[in-house]
Every structure is written in C-alpha cells, then in structure tokens.
Design a protein around this motif. Structure first.
Motif, PDB file in Angstrom:
ATOM      1  N   GLN A   1       0.805  -1.199   0.000  1.00 12.09           N
ATOM      2  CA  GLN A   1       0.000   0.000   0.000  1.00 12.09           C
ATOM      3  C   GLN A   1       0.848   1.262   0.000  1.00 12.09           C
ATOM      4  O   GLN A   1       0.409   2.285  -0.464  1.00 12.09           O
ATOM      5  N   ASP A   2       2.036   1.181   0.580  1.00 14.55           N
ATOM      6  CA  ASP A   2       2.907   2.346   0.596  1.00 14.55           C
ATOM      7  C   ASP A   2       4.292   1.917   0.128  1.00 14.55           C
ATOM      8  O   ASP A   2       4.493   0.792  -0.296  1.00 14.55           O
ATOM      9  N   GLU A   3       5.253   2.799   0.206  1.00 13.37           N
ATOM     10  CA  GLU A   3       6.605   2.476  -0.245  1.00 13.37           C
ATOM     11  C   GLU A   3       7.488   2.017   0.906  1.00 13.37           C
ATOM     12  O   GLU A   3       8.711   2.072   0.812  1.00 13.37           O
ATOM     13  N   ASN A   4       6.886   1.558   1.969  1.00 17.37           N
ATOM     14  CA  ASN A   4       7.629   1.085   3.130  1.00 17.37           C
ATOM     15  C   ASN A   4       7.778  -0.431   3.065  1.00 17.37           C
ATOM     16  O   ASN A   4       7.163  -1.089   2.232  1.00 17.37           O
ATOM     17  N   PHE A   5       8.586  -0.959   3.963  1.00 11.55           N
ATOM     18  CA  PHE A   5       8.869  -2.384   3.994  1.00 11.55           C
ATOM     19  C   PHE A   5       8.569  -2.944   5.379  1.00 11.55           C
ATOM     20  O   PHE A   5       8.810  -2.291   6.382  1.00 11.55           O
ATOM     21  N   ILE A   6       8.085  -4.191   5.405  1.00  7.92           N
ATOM     22  CA  ILE A   6       7.857  -4.914   6.651  1.00  7.92           C
ATOM     23  C   ILE A   6       8.861  -6.052   6.714  1.00  7.92           C
ATOM     24  O   ILE A   6       9.021  -6.799   5.753  1.00  7.92           O
ATOM     25  N   ILE A   7       9.526  -6.170   7.855  1.00  4.44           N
ATOM     26  CA  ILE A   7      10.509  -7.225   8.069  1.00  4.44           C
ATOM     27  C   ILE A   7      10.023  -8.084   9.235  1.00  4.44           C
ATOM     28  O   ILE A   7       9.665  -7.561  10.291  1.00  4.44           O
ATOM     29  N   LEU A   8      10.004  -9.386   9.030  1.00  2.71           N
ATOM     30  CA  LEU A   8       9.583 -10.323  10.069  1.00  2.71           C
ATOM     31  C   LEU A   8      10.753 -11.221  10.418  1.00  2.71           C
ATOM     32  O   LEU A   8      11.443 -11.731   9.540  1.00  2.71           O
ATOM     33  N   GLY A   9      10.965 -11.425  11.697  1.00  2.00           N
ATOM     34  CA  GLY A   9      12.010 -12.327  12.153  1.00  2.00           C
ATOM     35  C   GLY A   9      11.790 -12.701  13.592  1.00  2.00           C
ATOM     36  O   GLY A   9      10.691 -12.559  14.132  1.00  2.00           O
ATOM     37  N   SER A  10      12.857 -13.155  14.207  1.00  2.00           N
ATOM     38  CA  SER A  10      12.834 -13.522  15.621  1.00  2.00           C
ATOM     39  C   SER A  10      14.113 -13.016  16.248  1.00  2.00           C
ATOM     40  O   SER A  10      15.135 -12.898  15.579  1.00  2.00           O
ATOM     41  N   THR A  11      14.061 -12.727  17.548  1.00  2.00           N
ATOM     42  CA  THR A  11      15.243 -12.222  18.237  1.00  2.00           C
ATOM     43  C   THR A  11      15.288 -12.702  19.677  1.00  2.00           C
ATOM     44  O   THR A  11      14.248 -12.896  20.301  1.00  2.00           O
ATOM     45  N   ASP A  12      16.506 -12.883  20.161  1.00  2.00           N
ATOM     46  CA  ASP A  12      16.695 -13.151  21.585  1.00  2.00           C
ATOM     47  C   ASP A  12      17.475 -12.014  22.230  1.00  2.00           C
ATOM     48  O   ASP A  12      17.963 -12.128  23.342  1.00  2.00           O
ATOM     49  N   SER A  13      17.563 -10.895  21.530  1.00  2.08           N
ATOM     50  CA  SER A  13      18.338  -9.754  22.001  1.00  2.08           C
ATOM     51  C   SER A  13      17.591  -8.970  23.075  1.00  2.08           C
ATOM     52  O   SER A  13      16.373  -8.841  23.039  1.00  2.08           O
ATOM     53  N   ALA A  14      18.335  -8.435  24.005  1.00  2.36           N
ATOM     54  CA  ALA A  14      17.783  -7.556  25.027  1.00  2.36           C
ATOM     55  C   ALA A  14      18.429  -6.176  24.929  1.00  2.36           C
ATOM     56  O   ALA A  14      18.483  -5.445  25.904  1.00  2.36           O
ATOM     57  N   ASP A  15      18.938  -5.834  23.735  1.00  2.00           N
ATOM     58  CA  ASP A  15      19.561  -4.523  23.531  1.00  2.00           C
ATOM     59  C   ASP A  15      18.591  -3.405  23.852  1.00  2.00           C
ATOM     60  O   ASP A  15      17.379  -3.544  23.733  1.00  2.00           O
ATOM     61  N   ILE A  16      19.121  -2.287  24.196  1.00  2.00           N
ATOM     62  CA  ILE A  16      18.309  -1.134  24.575  1.00  2.00           C
ATOM     63  C   ILE A  16      17.399  -0.676  23.440  1.00  2.00           C
ATOM     64  O   ILE A  16      16.303  -0.198  23.669  1.00  2.00           O
ATOM     65  N   GLU A  17      17.850  -0.807  22.187  1.00  2.00           N
ATOM     66  CA  GLU A  17      17.047  -0.364  21.050  1.00  2.00           C
ATOM     67  C   GLU A  17      15.893  -1.310  20.750  1.00  2.00           C
ATOM     68  O   GLU A  17      15.021  -0.995  19.965  1.00  2.00           O
ATOM     69  N   MET A  18      15.925  -2.486  21.342  1.00  2.00           N
ATOM     70  CA  MET A  18      14.870  -3.470  21.118  1.00  2.00           C
ATOM     71  C   MET A  18      14.123  -3.648  22.421  1.00  2.00           C
ATOM     72  O   MET A  18      14.364  -4.572  23.177  1.00  2.00           O
ATOM     73  N   ASP A  19      13.219  -2.734  22.700  1.00  2.00           N
ATOM     74  CA  ASP A  19      12.518  -2.734  23.973  1.00  2.00           C
ATOM     75  C   ASP A  19      11.460  -3.828  24.053  1.00  2.00           C
ATOM     76  O   ASP A  19      11.130  -4.475  23.076  1.00  2.00           O
ATOM     77  N   ASN A  20      10.971  -4.038  25.245  1.00  4.83           N
ATOM     78  CA  ASN A  20       9.849  -4.943  25.512  1.00  4.83           C
ATOM     79  C   ASN A  20      10.145  -6.409  25.232  1.00  4.83           C
ATOM     80  O   ASN A  20       9.330  -7.105  24.631  1.00  4.83           O
ATOM     81  N   ALA A  21      11.293  -6.895  25.671  1.00  3.67           N
ATOM     82  CA  ALA A  21      11.589  -8.320  25.529  1.00  3.67           C
ATOM     83  C   ALA A  21      10.518  -9.124  26.249  1.00  3.67           C
ATOM     84  O   ALA A  21      10.085  -8.782  27.341  1.00  3.67           O
ATOM     85  N   ARG A  22      10.055 -10.192  25.604  1.00  2.97           N
ATOM     86  CA  ARG A  22       8.979 -11.006  26.157  1.00  2.97           C
ATOM     87  C   ARG A  22       9.501 -12.272  26.840  1.00  2.97           C
ATOM     88  O   ARG A  22       8.952 -12.727  27.803  1.00  2.97           O
ATOM     89  N   GLY A  23      10.536 -12.901  26.253  1.00  2.00           N
ATOM     90  CA  GLY A  23      11.015 -14.168  26.788  1.00  2.00           C
ATOM     91  C   GLY A  23      12.302 -14.601  26.128  1.00  2.00           C
ATOM     92  O   GLY A  23      13.103 -13.774  25.713  1.00  2.00           O
ATOM     93  N   LYS A  24      12.471 -15.902  25.998  1.00  2.00           N
ATOM     94  CA  LYS A  24      13.709 -16.462  25.447  1.00  2.00           C
ATOM     95  C   LYS A  24      13.950 -15.971  24.022  1.00  2.00           C
ATOM     96  O   LYS A  24      14.987 -15.414  23.713  1.00  2.00           O
ATOM     97  N   ILE A  25      13.009 -16.229  23.135  1.00  2.00           N
ATOM     98  CA  ILE A  25      13.069 -15.747  21.752  1.00  2.00           C
ATOM     99  C   ILE A  25      11.716 -15.133  21.432  1.00  2.00           C
ATOM    100  O   ILE A  25      10.675 -15.717  21.725  1.00  2.00           O
ATOM    101  N   ASP A  26      11.718 -13.955  20.829  1.00  2.00           N
ATOM    102  CA  ASP A  26      10.482 -13.239  20.497  1.00  2.00           C
ATOM    103  C   ASP A  26      10.325 -13.082  18.992  1.00  2.00           C
ATOM    104  O   ASP A  26      11.309 -13.011  18.255  1.00  2.00           O
TER     105      ASP A  26
END
Length: 142
Positions: A1-26
């Motif tokens: 619909q727009d010129e933006n991109f959606i990226i889907l993946g998984s992370t186990d990072s708890a870096d400050i830029e990746m807030d709201n960690a849920r568990g082992k892998i999110d």
C-alpha cells in the motif's frame, strides 16, 4: 500500500534499542521506510520460544503475523501442547489487535498465512502424528 517495507524475524536480544523483551526468543516485526529508517517495531510472544514465520497485509491495512510458539503467557492466548501455531493481527501502526493459538498436543508448524479481500484468512501448516507430519489448511472468517 505504501513504499515502506515490513521485516519479520525472531530475536533473543535484550539490547536497549529493542525494547519490551517477552522471553527467550520473540517474534520481531519492523516497518522501515525506503531510506531504512525504522517507523515502528513490535515484539510479540511469551516467556518461551516464539518464532516469526510469515506476515501478510490484510485488506484493511492491518498485518497478519504467523508464528510458532512454545509459550502460554504474554501475547500468547493459550498453550495447547508441544509447539503451537499463533496468529497475531496488528494495526497499521504495529499495535496488537488480537491473537489466537491453534494446535494439537504434538508439534505443529506454521507455513503460510493468506488473508483474502473477502475477510477470509487461510493458514497452512503441519501437525505431527505418530508416524509423520500431516499438512493442514485452516479457513477462518475474521
């Protein structure tokens, strides 16, 4: 619909830029513009392993996210057994609208999600039986 991109993946990072960690892998969804600037990012899941498998744009501009989960808390509505299949609906700003979990007592694996313009959602995956994994197709009206 727009010129933006959606990226889907998984992370186990708890870096400050990746807030709201849920568990082992999110499950991790990021929307970026054509220049690579992050417009929004969302983490989904519970206290166990949650993996992003597929994402699709709905007819209303929302996003449908398909994942595999071993969690029973957080953004996961229930744990049925083994590995389950989870579906999330996000609004166009990445906020969680609702989620559902499907599965059997064995290992279930998501493959693809396909929303149609007529408010029908198709989900395909596999469910494990005693001998082999069986494919399945789920049709849901949303």
């Amino acid at each position: 619909q727009d010129e933006n991109f959606i990226i889907l993946g998984s992370t186990d990072s708890a870096d400050i830029e990746m807030d709201n960690a849920r568990g082992k892998i999110d499950i991790w969804i990021i929307k970026i513009d054509a220049q690579g600037n992050i417009l929004w990012q969302t983490r989904l899941g519970g206290s166990e392993d949650d993996l992003g498998r597929d994402i699709a744009l709905g007819g209303d501009g929302s996003y449908w996210v398909l994942g595999a989960t071993e969690s029973s808390d957080g953004d996961i509505t229930k744990h049925i057994g083994g590995g389950d299949i989870c579906i999330f609906n996000l609004d166009d700003n990445g906020h969680l609208v609702n989620s559902e979990t499907y599965g059997t007592l064995e290992e279930d694996q998501p493959i693809q999600i396909l929303p149609t313009p007529t408010d029908i959602l198709f989900l395909c995956g596999t469910k494990k039986s005693d001998i082999f994994s069986e494919p399945f197709l789920l049709k849901k009206v949303y």
